[in-house]
Design a protein around this motif. Sequence first.
Motif, PDB file in Angstrom:
ATOM      1  N   PHE A 108       0.890  -1.163   0.000  1.00  0.00           N
ATOM      2  CA  PHE A 108       0.000   0.000   0.000  1.00  0.00           C
ATOM      3  C   PHE A 108       0.927   1.211   0.000  1.00  0.00           C
ATOM      4  CE2 PHE A 108      -2.464   3.400   1.759  1.00  0.00           C
ATOM      5  CZ  PHE A 108      -3.804   3.132   1.511  1.00  0.00           C
ATOM      6  N   THR A 109       0.989   1.957  -1.109  1.00  0.00           N
ATOM      7  CA  THR A 109       2.021   2.993  -1.269  1.00  0.00           C
ATOM      8  C   THR A 109       1.479   4.411  -1.313  1.00  0.00           C
ATOM      9  OG1 THR A 109       1.945   2.746  -3.684  1.00  0.00           O
ATOM     10  CG2 THR A 109       3.565   1.407  -2.479  1.00  0.00           C
ATOM     11  N   ASP A 110       0.170   4.590  -1.177  1.00  0.00           N
ATOM     12  CA  ASP A 110      -0.406   5.938  -1.207  1.00  0.00           C
ATOM     13  C   ASP A 110      -0.178   6.604   0.152  1.00  0.00           C
ATOM     14  OD1 ASP A 110      -2.077   8.211  -1.212  1.00  0.00           O
ATOM     15  OD2 ASP A 110      -3.411   7.289  -2.685  1.00  0.00           O
ATOM     16  N   VAL A 111       0.840   7.437   0.213  1.00  0.00           N
ATOM     17  CA  VAL A 111       1.269   8.025   1.493  1.00  0.00           C
ATOM     18  C   VAL A 111       0.181   8.897   2.097  1.00  0.00           C
ATOM     19  CG1 VAL A 111       2.999   9.484   2.613  1.00  0.00           C
ATOM     20  CG2 VAL A 111       3.678   7.933   0.780  1.00  0.00           C
ATOM     21  N   ALA A 128      -2.875   6.793   3.295  1.00  0.00           N
ATOM     22  CA  ALA A 128      -2.570   6.005   4.490  1.00  0.00           C
ATOM     23  C   ALA A 128      -2.931   6.755   5.762  1.00  0.00           C
ATOM     24  CB  ALA A 128      -1.098   5.620   4.511  1.00  0.00           C
ATOM     25  N   GLU A 129      -2.846   8.077   5.742  1.00  0.00           N
ATOM     26  CA  GLU A 129      -3.202   8.865   6.924  1.00  0.00           C
ATOM     27  C   GLU A 129      -4.691   8.739   7.241  1.00  0.00           C
ATOM     28  OE1 GLU A 129      -0.902  10.650   8.868  1.00  0.00           O
ATOM     29  OE2 GLU A 129       0.489   9.513   7.603  1.00  0.00           O
ATOM     30  N   ASP A 130      -5.514   8.604   6.209  1.00  0.00           N
ATOM     31  CA  ASP A 130      -6.953   8.461   6.399  1.00  0.00           C
ATOM     32  C   ASP A 130      -7.383   7.007   6.572  1.00  0.00           C
ATOM     33  OD1 ASP A 130      -7.473  11.210   6.140  1.00  0.00           O
ATOM     34  OD2 ASP A 130      -7.499  11.069   3.958  1.00  0.00           O
ATOM     35  N   ALA A 131      -6.545   6.093   6.071  1.00  0.00           N
ATOM     36  CA  ALA A 131      -6.892   4.669   6.122  1.00  0.00           C
ATOM     37  C   ALA A 131      -5.739   3.863   6.707  1.00  0.00           C
ATOM     38  CB  ALA A 131      -7.249   4.172   4.720  1.00  0.00           C
ATOM     39  N   SER A 153       3.794   1.633   8.897  1.00  0.00           N
ATOM     40  CA  SER A 153       3.270   0.343   8.451  1.00  0.00           C
ATOM     41  C   SER A 153       4.349  -0.482   7.756  1.00  0.00           C
ATOM     42  CB  SER A 153       2.065   0.545   7.520  1.00  0.00           C
ATOM     43  OG  SER A 153       2.446   1.127   6.281  1.00  0.00           O
ATOM     44  N   LYS A 154       5.219   0.176   6.997  1.00  0.00           N
ATOM     45  CA  LYS A 154       6.309  -0.543   6.333  1.00  0.00           C
ATOM     46  C   LYS A 154       7.343  -1.024   7.341  1.00  0.00           C
ATOM     47  CE  LYS A 154       6.972  -1.157   2.513  1.00  0.00           C
ATOM     48  NZ  LYS A 154       6.629  -2.330   1.673  1.00  0.00           N
ATOM     49  N   ARG A 155       7.604  -0.245   8.361  1.00  0.00           N
ATOM     50  CA  ARG A 155       8.534  -0.692   9.402  1.00  0.00           C
ATOM     51  C   ARG A 155       7.971  -1.896  10.142  1.00  0.00           C
ATOM     52  NH1 ARG A 155      13.244  -2.338  10.939  1.00  0.00           N
ATOM     53  NH2 ARG A 155      13.715  -1.988  13.142  1.00  0.00           N
ATOM     54  N   ALA A 156       6.677  -1.888  10.404  1.00  0.00           N
ATOM     55  CA  ALA A 156       6.048  -3.038  11.052  1.00  0.00           C
ATOM     56  C   ALA A 156       6.190  -4.281  10.175  1.00  0.00           C
ATOM     57  CB  ALA A 156       4.575  -2.745  11.334  1.00  0.00           C
ATOM     58  N   GLY A 157       6.073  -4.100   8.866  1.00  0.00           N
ATOM     59  CA  GLY A 157       6.258  -5.219   7.948  1.00  0.00           C
ATOM     60  C   GLY A 157       7.672  -5.755   7.976  1.00  0.00           C
ATOM     61  N   GLU A 158       8.652  -4.851   8.022  1.00  0.00           N
ATOM     62  CA  GLU A 158      10.051  -5.279   8.128  1.00  0.00           C
ATOM     63  C   GLU A 158      10.258  -6.155   9.354  1.00  0.00           C
ATOM     64  OE1 GLU A 158      12.309  -1.341   6.229  1.00  0.00           O
ATOM     65  OE2 GLU A 158      12.647  -1.938   8.306  1.00  0.00           O
ATOM     66  N   LEU A 159       9.769  -5.682  10.492  1.00  0.00           N
ATOM     67  CA  LEU A 159       9.965  -6.414  11.748  1.00  0.00           C
ATOM     68  C   LEU A 159       9.294  -7.780  11.690  1.00  0.00           C
ATOM     69  CD1 LEU A 159       9.428  -3.480  14.276  1.00  0.00           C
ATOM     70  CD2 LEU A 159      11.584  -4.591  13.678  1.00  0.00           C
ATOM     71  N   ALA A 160       8.113  -7.833  11.081  1.00  0.00           N
ATOM     72  CA  ALA A 160       7.403  -9.114  10.970  1.00  0.00           C
ATOM     73  C   ALA A 160       8.187 -10.099  10.114  1.00  0.00           C
ATOM     74  CB  ALA A 160       6.013  -8.884  10.371  1.00  0.00           C
ATOM     75  N   VAL A 161       8.755  -9.622   9.010  1.00  0.00           N
ATOM     76  CA  VAL A 161       9.530 -10.496   8.124  1.00  0.00           C
ATOM     77  C   VAL A 161      10.779 -11.002   8.823  1.00  0.00           C
ATOM     78  CG1 VAL A 161      10.964 -10.507   6.039  1.00  0.00           C
ATOM     79  CG2 VAL A 161       8.658  -9.538   5.971  1.00  0.00           C
ATOM     80  N   ALA A 172       0.291  13.907   5.268  1.00  0.00           N
ATOM     81  CA  ALA A 172       1.401  13.101   5.766  1.00  0.00           C
ATOM     82  C   ALA A 172       2.705  13.882   5.719  1.00  0.00           C
ATOM     83  CB  ALA A 172       1.536  11.830   4.929  1.00  0.00           C
ATOM     84  N   ARG A 173       3.430  13.871   6.801  1.00  0.00           N
ATOM     85  CA  ARG A 173       4.789  14.407   6.788  1.00  0.00           C
ATOM     86  C   ARG A 173       5.683  13.490   5.957  1.00  0.00           C
ATOM     87  NH1 ARG A 173       7.328  14.804  12.418  1.00  0.00           N
ATOM     88  NH2 ARG A 173       9.091  15.471  11.117  1.00  0.00           N
ATOM     89  N   ARG A 174       6.681  14.069   5.324  1.00  0.00           N
ATOM     90  CA  ARG A 174       7.698  13.287   4.629  1.00  0.00           C
ATOM     91  C   ARG A 174       9.021  13.459   5.354  1.00  0.00           C
ATOM     92  NH1 ARG A 174       2.778  13.591   1.991  1.00  0.00           N
ATOM     93  NH2 ARG A 174       2.844  12.559  -0.051  1.00  0.00           N
ATOM     94  N   PRO A 175       9.898  12.451   5.292  1.00  0.00           N
ATOM     95  CA  PRO A 175      11.232  12.628   5.885  1.00  0.00           C
ATOM     96  C   PRO A 175      11.960  13.764   5.172  1.00  0.00           C
ATOM     97  CG  PRO A 175      10.813  10.319   5.331  1.00  0.00           C
ATOM     98  CD  PRO A 175       9.724  11.109   4.700  1.00  0.00           C
ATOM     99  N   SER A 176      12.639  14.595   5.934  1.00  0.00           N
ATOM    100  CA  SER A 176      13.373  15.701   5.314  1.00  0.00           C
ATOM    101  C   SER A 176      14.672  15.230   4.672  1.00  0.00           C
ATOM    102  CB  SER A 176      13.675  16.787   6.350  1.00  0.00           C
ATOM    103  OG  SER A 176      14.457  16.254   7.408  1.00  0.00           O
ATOM    104  N   ASP A 177      15.210  14.112   5.148  1.00  0.00           N
ATOM    105  CA  ASP A 177      16.461  13.575   4.593  1.00  0.00           C
ATOM    106  C   ASP A 177      16.420  12.057   4.678  1.00  0.00           C
ATOM    107  OD1 ASP A 177      19.003  12.880   3.826  1.00  0.00           O
ATOM    108  OD2 ASP A 177      20.038  14.130   5.290  1.00  0.00           O
ATOM    109  N   SER A 178      15.996  11.423   3.593  1.00  0.00           N
ATOM    110  CA  SER A 178      15.868   9.957   3.598  1.00  0.00           C
ATOM    111  C   SER A 178      16.900   9.299   2.702  1.00  0.00           C
ATOM    112  CB  SER A 178      14.453   9.551   3.153  1.00  0.00           C
ATOM    113  OG  SER A 178      14.217   9.939   1.812  1.00  0.00           O
ATOM    114  N   ARG A 179      18.008   9.968   2.441  1.00  0.00           N
ATOM    115  CA  ARG A 179      19.057   9.393   1.595  1.00  0.00           C
ATOM    116  C   ARG A 179      19.521   8.043   2.152  1.00  0.00           C
ATOM    117  NH1 ARG A 179      23.597  13.545   1.923  1.00  0.00           N
ATOM    118  NH2 ARG A 179      22.613  13.847   3.975  1.00  0.00           N
ATOM    119  N   LEU A 180      19.762   7.104   1.234  1.00  0.00           N
ATOM    120  CA  LEU A 180      20.188   5.765   1.617  1.00  0.00           C
ATOM    121  C   LEU A 180      21.650   5.536   1.254  1.00  0.00           C
ATOM    122  CD1 LEU A 180      17.139   3.623   0.422  1.00  0.00           C
ATOM    123  CD2 LEU A 180      17.591   4.484   2.733  1.00  0.00           C
ATOM    124  N   SER A 181      22.371   4.912   2.162  1.00  0.00           N
ATOM    125  CA  SER A 181      23.718   4.439   1.879  1.00  0.00           C
ATOM    126  C   SER A 181      23.603   3.000   1.373  1.00  0.00           C
ATOM    127  CB  SER A 181      24.577   4.477   3.147  1.00  0.00           C
ATOM    128  OG  SER A 181      25.824   3.856   2.922  1.00  0.00           O
TER     129      SER A 181
END
Length: 304
Positions: A64-67, A70-73, A129-137, A256-265
């Motif tokens: 579910f990728t609609d940011v 997701a705030e409403d649902a 929700s995505k972090r919860a999915g990571e932890l579950a996996v 929805a707030r967005r991360p101000s700096d989500s750069r990935l290494s």
Amino acid sequence: MKIAHILVTGGEGQLGRALSCAAWPDGMQVHAVSRSECDVCRLENVSRLLGERPWTAVINAAAFTDVEKAEDAPAQAFQVNALGAAVLAQATRAAAVPLIHVSTDFVFGGSGPHDETARTQPVNVYGASKRAGELAVLAAASDAVVVRTAWLFDAEGRNFVTRILDRAGDEQLDIVSDEVGSPTGAADLAQGLLRLVAVRLQTGGFSEASVLHFANEGSASRHELAQAVFDAWAGDAGTATPRLRAVSAAAFAAKARRPSDSRLSCEVFARVAGYRPRHWREAVQEVVDQIKAARAGRVERPDQ
């Protein structure tokens, strides 16, 4: 020749399409399934599909990728991104099939670039929700790896690049300049995941790392990305494009707030998979060229 069968959930999304179109090596065959063919939230559905053939790996691109939505649902977002991931991890563990679970840079909230050990602190429902999915996996499946990616785009989906080009005829656009991330072409991510599966076949395991990051080389603000898109769109012909005014994220009334700096290494992925992708500007140029070609090829239906 023995065929290595790769199952891809979320087959109708950006990544699912890219994985279907990727140049898989001889002996490897991808099977991308839609939600109607495999609802990852239903254990019996997933288990039945896993029992149909000896799978070499499963890539979970269902999300579910609609940011904003997701705030409403939030229940809907958590059902797909957390419960769905947990169900898939449980089923793949029971079937002894390795799992690659695709996650997001939105699990972060602090300053980047973020490596795989950086503290997660989601700032919106989608990220949580995505972090919860990571932890579950990671808790349910021992032979699993989480691959985080960021700012995904292709020529067909609803993403930043296609939405920006829908406004190509405007005189001026306000674009956020204080959000920085790692733009990623869906085709490049598909190639990276392909390499990861190949490593699994060669070595018998993904790696010692249970979490990996993948994005195109380089980083950008939303404003820089938009400018690159319109530069590619204008090309040598110098087609008129909107003036871009840099504004802060606070100027938009987003739910929805967005991360101000989500750069990935992404150094660990490059080392594990032996693959370092091109710069995001090259991926943008390719996608914009595809959109140009598609729009030029459209034939308007004459009035009857």
